[in-house]
Design an enzyme around this catalytic site. Structure first.
Site, short mmCIF file in Angstrom:
data_model
loop_
_atom_site.label_atom_id
_atom_site.label_comp_id
_atom_site.label_asym_id
_atom_site.label_seq_id
_atom_site.Cartn_x
_atom_site.Cartn_y
_atom_site.Cartn_z
N GLU A 1 6.94 -4.11 5.96
CA GLU A 1 6.03 -3.05 5.53
C GLU A 1 4.61 -3.60 5.35
O GLU A 1 3.62 -2.94 5.69
CB GLU A 1 6.53 -2.42 4.24
CG GLU A 1 7.81 -1.63 4.42
CD GLU A 1 8.38 -1.09 3.13
OE1 GLU A 1 9.19 -0.17 3.19
OE2 GLU A 1 8.01 -1.61 2.05
N GLU B 1 2.13 -4.09 1.25
CA GLU B 1 3.45 -3.45 1.33
C GLU B 1 3.36 -1.99 0.89
O GLU B 1 3.94 -1.10 1.52
CB GLU B 1 4.44 -4.21 0.45
CG GLU B 1 5.83 -3.59 0.39
CD GLU B 1 6.59 -4.00 -0.84
OE1 GLU B 1 7.65 -3.38 -1.10
OE2 GLU B 1 6.15 -4.91 -1.56
N ASP C 1 4.24 0.89 3.58
CA ASP C 1 5.35 1.80 3.34
C ASP C 1 4.94 3.23 3.69
O ASP C 1 5.70 3.98 4.33
CB ASP C 1 5.78 1.71 1.87
CG ASP C 1 6.86 2.69 1.51
OD1 ASP C 1 7.92 2.68 2.16
OD2 ASP C 1 6.66 3.49 0.57
N ASP D 1 10.17 -6.11 2.68
CA ASP D 1 8.82 -6.00 2.14
C ASP D 1 7.78 -6.52 3.13
O ASP D 1 6.72 -5.92 3.31
CB ASP D 1 8.70 -6.81 0.84
CG ASP D 1 9.50 -6.22 -0.32
OD1 ASP D 1 9.95 -5.06 -0.20
OD2 ASP D 1 9.68 -6.93 -1.32
#
Length: 229
Positions: free
Chosen positions: A122, A46, A50, A119
């Site tokens: 990502e 994650e 991101d 989450d």
């Protein structure tokens, strides 16, 4: 008899990437509640995803809106990469049945929690990056987030400000925001906040900061109630 691993081919097709290393996708779908130790959860993916998402979206909107100022591009970026939008992408991919959750998290509706879905989106992008490289990850991001570019362009104004002005115009008390959940590690937290206005049901928004979650909650309230900015 050992339990067979779920077939991920349909999920891969929806994501738009066939993984050479299927373990990466399974890792991206593993919540901390189901991991034997914290590094086995999707949190590291994650973190990577991101950053990959932010770069890919920035590239996409830079090309698509040549007349926008830096401030306008920044608002478009923030609207596209917020947890709420990522959760919508996870839902469109149908990740819910494939997520690996601990029993408690599963029983409390973890497969539908916006923060977790955001989450996982990502994390999957991070997994694609590791599996296929930057171009593969950008292709997935463009396919999933590209159709949303023009939708968010209609809502670039500060949602909290717009909602407060809407409430004031109707002589209502100012919106109130409260934290519903906070999860994730300190370096990459996830928040779910509710916005409450007397006489209306609350609306929930998710984000990587309280401010982002407040904006998402305000936007969700306005979308549900048909508030025009």
């Amino acid at each position: 008899m050992a339990r067979s691993k779920p077939d991920l081919s349909a999920l891969e097709e929806r994501i738009g990437h066939a993984f050479k290393d299927k373990a990466l996708l399974r890792w991206a779908l593993t919540h901390v509640s189901a991991a034997t130790q914290r590094p086995d959860s999707y949190e590291r993916l994650e973190f990577l995803g991101d950053r990959v998402l932010g770069l890919a979206v920035a590239h996409m909107i830079y090309e698509s809106f040549p007349g926008d100022s830096e401030g306008e591009l920044s608002r478009r970026l923030a609207a596209l990469v917020r947890k709420e939008t990522c959760a919508e992408v996870s839902e469109s991919w149908g990740v819910g049945p494939h997520m690996r959750l601990g029993e408690g998290e599963a029983q409390t509706g973890g497969r539908k929690k916006r923060a977790i879905l955001g989450d996982v989106c990502e994390a999957i992008i991070g997994a694609v990056f590791l599996d296929g490289g930057a171009l593969a990850a950008e292709a997935v991001v463009r396919a999933a987030f590209g159709p949303k570019m023009h939708d968010v362009g209609r809502s670039l104004r500060d949602a909290k400000t717009a909602l407060q002005e809407w409430a004031q115009a109707r002589r209502l008390a100012p919106p109130r925001y409260r934290v519903v959940t906070r999860s994730g590690p300190d370096h990459a937290p996830s928040f779910e906040l509710a916005v409450e206005i007397e006489g209306f049901d609350s609306a929930i928004g998710a984000g990587s900061s309280k401010r982002a979650a407040e904006q998402a909650a305000a936007a969700a309230f306005m979308a549900r109630e048909g508030v025009q900015e």
